[in-house]
Motif scaffolding. Structure first.
Motif, mmCIF file in Angstrom:
data_model
loop_
_atom_site.group_PDB
_atom_site.id
_atom_site.type_symbol
_atom_site.label_atom_id
_atom_site.label_comp_id
_atom_site.label_asym_id
_atom_site.label_seq_id
_atom_site.Cartn_x
_atom_site.Cartn_y
_atom_site.Cartn_z
ATOM 1 N N LYS A 118 0.833 -1.211 0.000
ATOM 2 C CA LYS A 118 0.000 0.000 0.000
ATOM 3 C C LYS A 118 0.868 1.262 0.000
ATOM 4 N N THR A 119 1.794 1.319 0.955
ATOM 5 C CA THR A 119 2.632 2.514 1.058
ATOM 6 C C THR A 119 3.503 2.689 -0.179
ATOM 7 N N THR A 120 4.016 1.576 -0.693
ATOM 8 C CA THR A 120 4.856 1.662 -1.882
ATOM 9 C C THR A 120 4.040 2.210 -3.058
ATOM 10 N N PRO A 161 1.503 11.037 5.131
ATOM 11 C CA PRO A 161 2.287 9.804 5.213
ATOM 12 C C PRO A 161 1.874 8.929 6.388
ATOM 13 N N GLN A 162 2.205 7.652 6.265
ATOM 14 C CA GLN A 162 1.849 6.685 7.299
ATOM 15 C C GLN A 162 2.565 6.993 8.611
ATOM 16 N N GLU A 163 3.870 7.298 8.495
ATOM 17 C CA GLU A 163 4.614 7.687 9.688
ATOM 18 C C GLU A 163 4.397 9.175 9.910
ATOM 19 N N LEU A 170 -4.176 9.512 1.896
ATOM 20 C CA LEU A 170 -3.999 9.235 3.324
ATOM 21 C C LEU A 170 -3.534 7.797 3.510
ATOM 22 N N ASP A 171 -2.370 7.637 4.116
ATOM 23 C CA ASP A 171 -1.812 6.299 4.311
ATOM 24 C C ASP A 171 -2.015 5.871 5.762
ATOM 25 N N GLU A 172 -3.009 5.033 5.982
ATOM 26 C CA GLU A 172 -3.350 4.544 7.325
ATOM 27 C C GLU A 172 -3.333 5.666 8.368
ATOM 28 N N PRO A 173 -4.173 6.659 8.167
ATOM 29 C CA PRO A 173 -4.088 7.841 9.035
ATOM 30 C C PRO A 173 -4.588 7.612 10.452
HETATM 31 MG MG LIG Z 1 2.202 1.107 4.716
#
Ligand SMILES: [Mg+2]
Ligand SMILES: Nc1ncnc2c1ncn2[C@@H]1O[C@H](COP(=O)(O)OP(=O)(O)OP(=O)(O)O)[C@@H](O)[C@H]1O
Lengths: 391, 314
Positions: B45-47, B85-87, B161-164
């Motif tokens: 997902k993030t990639t 970002p996720q982080e 939104l990456d796993e917000p």
């Molecule tokens: Mg991810």
């Protein structure tokens, strides 16, 4: 490109102002060390210094005797130095070469006569490469003596002129015409020298400059770690603009720190940097070289810690080679030649060129040399710059 | 949909050495639509998102945002993207407001408009009263909300939104979801990744189910659930040798998938009601002590199990 770069500059400066470590490295550390070194070396009265000097009196006249018996013997009486009297220059040179003395004073034949006649004369100082501080002290002793003689000679000249009852400015003119009675000739140095206070003010400033600039470009690695680099890269901003913004931060930090140090050392310890325009040119060139070197060094680092370590090692090695801890230029030889492979040495040499009131034109050679370093480091850094803005 | 899509990506591929992290992913998102990428840890997902945003160099494929092709070096096309970002990625030594102010400058917003937008963004994420505290002093959930505020500050046409909501308390999570719903209602295209099935079901108009770098199925919730057909998800909770239970039950005709998760065996079963007695008998025979049985109507969890043979979170 300018707008985002300035946004990054503004943000970074705000962060640096809040970060005490930047202030420590950029101002507090160099100022403290400049004060400590400058104070220690500007007075011969320091208790820790155990100095020994040789003296060769080829003159035998009143000036030479005065120097040996009053000045040098006086130091010995006060327990500040030990004195060895030798007969020939060769012996004196050997003493210095063997490290038996820090330096040998050579009072040449005809010294007293020359001084009496108002002609220039020379006191040589032959130094021991391994005792830089002693050499420095020897030079300042000879300097001081020369200055005193000059004052005396001017007074004599003025008295003579007074006998001729000339007008006041004619007297002053006569006084000015008198050649300085003694030119200190340093057998090992090819350059004019900075006094210890100025030397250490400048050398510590330029030494720490190469640490200070890391607070710009190397924060790219902090941003990578904290994820904000990703945000910068996703923003509608070119990678070049990001690099420019970070480089500007380095440059502004460097300029600000140098400005504070020049002003503070001038006011607090009386460092004499020389022509402001000349100093400004040297500082600007030095900041560019430091920034370019910083960019190059951190392009090899993967983490902020690595960047800090690499940067410190390079700054330390360059500083040592460049002679920031002792005046290599006063010693000469291969050390001085090696030192010219650093921007630091050129910076100090440029200030040496300014010493004694020369105008900014005197530094152009040194500035060109420093800019050459900046160009070489900069070109290499640009070639590797893509690594700095990898996500 | 009639309106031109805000995001079109096709055939995205990303390799890390021998690992193909993303292997031919493609989808479109229209204005006002929320598209969910639902998949387990390491699904890609993030990639995928990193390539969509022009952060990561892709090995193959195309990305077009708001009609403009996008690569890592694009500048203009990136202006249409808001990236969360996720982080958490905020400056801890700046206040919340200063963080937002900086990004408003970076996005070239005029100062007056920026001030207004910063106020709005702070309201949306509920940080207005803590805006002038250092972000480093925020709680984890507050940092996450600031993380989101930065992404929507410039009113992007595509919000990514990456796993917000990871690590956010239920109340904040609800606020975030409401915020995203409101933005999509305002015409923004949203790309949302999650491994929370409930979030995907609630927010997303369309969902891509991603596993091992491949989108296994795509559609509305209803379309995806229809893939499972008349199959139900049966959950046998208990103790004993659950692995053997899963193996034995999985071998029964009518059982499509079986996996062990959280002290239970999850099964996808065709005609579950009729098969229940048989399942319980086999479970007992293979050493399981079943103390609870749940039969679920098909949901995205079942779809994932059906498609991949494994649970969404294991
Ligand atoms: Mg991810
Ligand atoms: N920079 C990288 N170098 C090597 N492998 C990577 C890199 N980034 C991701 N991967 C690998 O690619 C795969 C997909 O990772 P990705 O982060 O896209 O997963 P994800 O779906 O976002 O997972 P999560 O839900 O845990 O965030 C994983 O196997 C991961 O280990």
């Amino acid at each position: 490109m300018a707008r985002p770069a300035l946004a990054i500059l503004g943000k970074d400066l705000r962060q640096r102002v809040r970060d005490r470590s930047a202030f420590l490295v950029a101002v507090v550390a160099p100022l403290t060390l400049a004060l400590v070194f400058g104070m220690t070396l500007s007075g011969v009265s320091s208790d820790d210094l155990e100095l020994s000097f040789g003296v060769v009196d080829l003159d035998g006249g009143v000036v030479a005797t005065g120097f040996t018996d009053e000045v040098l013997a006086g130091l010995e009486r006060d327990g500040l130095a030990t004195l060895t009297v030798v007969r020939t220059v060769g012996e004196g040179r050997r003493l210095a070469a063997d490290g038996d003395v820090a330096a040998t004073f050579v009072l040449p034949a005809g010294l007293s006569e020359a001084v009496g006649a108002g002609r220039p004369a020379r006191i040589e100082v032959i130094g021991d490469v391994d005792q830089p501080i002693g050499v420095l002290v020897a030079r300042s002793i000879a300097d001081t003596f020369a200055a005193e003689l000059e004052a005396t000679q001017v007074a004599v000249g003025a008295a003579l002129a007074a006998g001729a009852t000339g007008p006041v400015d004619a007297l002053a003119g006569r006084a000015r015409e008198l050649a300085p009675p003694i030119v200190i000739e340093d057998a090992t140095a090819t350059k004019k020298q900075l006094d210890p206070v100025t030397f250490y003010s400048a050398s510590m400033a330029v030494f720490f400059l190469f640490f200070t600039v890391q607070f710009g470009l190397s924060t790219l690695l902090d941003e990578r770690r904290q994820g904000t680099l990703g945000r910068l890269l996703v923003a509608p901003v070119s990678r070049r603009a990001i690099l420019l913004g970070k480089a500007l931060t380095s440059i502004v930090m460097g300029l600000a720190s140098m400005t504070v140090l020049v002003v503070a050392t001038s006011l607090i310890v009386g460092a004499e940097w020389g022509s402001p325009a000349g100093v400004a040119l040297l500082v600007a060139a030095g900041v560019l070289a430091a920034t370019a070197l910083s960019a190059l060094v951190i392009s090899f680092a993967r983490t902020p810690e690595q960047a800090g370590n690499f940067q410190s090692i390079v700054a330390l090695v360059f500083g040592l080679l460049g002679g920031v801890f002792f005046p290599i230029a006063a010693i000469g030889g291969w050390l001085e030649r090696v030192s010219l492979a650093t921007p630091h040495a050129w910076f100090l040499r440029g200030l040496g060129d300014l010493a004694g009131g020369a105008g900014p034109g005197a530094v152009l050679g040194a500035v060109a040399a420093i800019l050459a370093f900046a160009a070489v480091f900069g070109a290499l850094a640009v070639a590797r710059s893509a690594r700095l803005v990898e996500p | 949909m009639s309106a031109a899509p805000v995001l079109v990506c096709t055939g995205l591929v990303k390799r890390f050495g021998d690992l193909v992290a993303v292997d031919g992913v493609g989808f479109e998102i229209s204005p006002g639509e929320t598209y969910g990428l639902l998949g387990p840890n390491g699904a890609g997902k993030t990639t995928t998102i990193s390539m969509v945003c022009g952060l990561l160099e892709r090995d193959d494929g195309d990305v077009v945002v708001a009609g403009r092709p996008l690569t890592t070096t694009s500048v203009e096309a990136k202006a249409a993207i808001g990236y969360v970002p996720q982080e958490i990625a905020v400056y801890p030594d700046l206040t919340g407001r200063e963080n937002l102010r900086f990004f408003s400058r970076l996005y070239g917003m005029a100062p007056a408009a920026a001030t207004e937008r910063i106020g709005e963004a702070l309201e949306v994420v509920g940080l207005a009263d803590r805006a002038d505290d250092l972000a480093g002093e925020y709680s984890g959930g507050m940092k996450r909300r600031l993380n989101i505020a930065i992404g929507l500050l410039h009113r992007p046409r595509l919000l990514v939104l990456d796993e917000p909501t990871v690590g956010v308390d239920p109340q904040s999570r609800n606020a975030i979801l409401e915020g995203v719903e409101a933005l999509a209602g305002g015409g923004i295209a949203v790309l949302y990744t999650t491994h929370y099935m409930e979030e995907a079901e609630r927010l997303c108009d369309r969902i891509g189910i991603i596993d091992a770098g491949v989108i296994r199925a795509e559609g509305t919730r209803r379309e995806l659930v229809a893939l499972v057909g008349e199959r139900d998800r049966v959950r046998l909770a208990g103790s004993g040798d659950l692995a053997s239970v899963a193996t034995a039950c999985g071998a029964l005709p009518g059982v499509e998938a079986a996996s062990v998760r959280d002290g239970a065996v999850d099964l996808i079963v065709e005609g579950a009601r009729g098969l229940l007695p048989e399942l319980l008998r086999v479970a007992a025979e293979s050493g399981g002590l079943v103390d609870g049985v749940d039969v679920h109507e098909p949901d995205l969890e079942s779809v994932f199990l059906h498609l991949t043979g494994k649970a969404l979170r294991d």
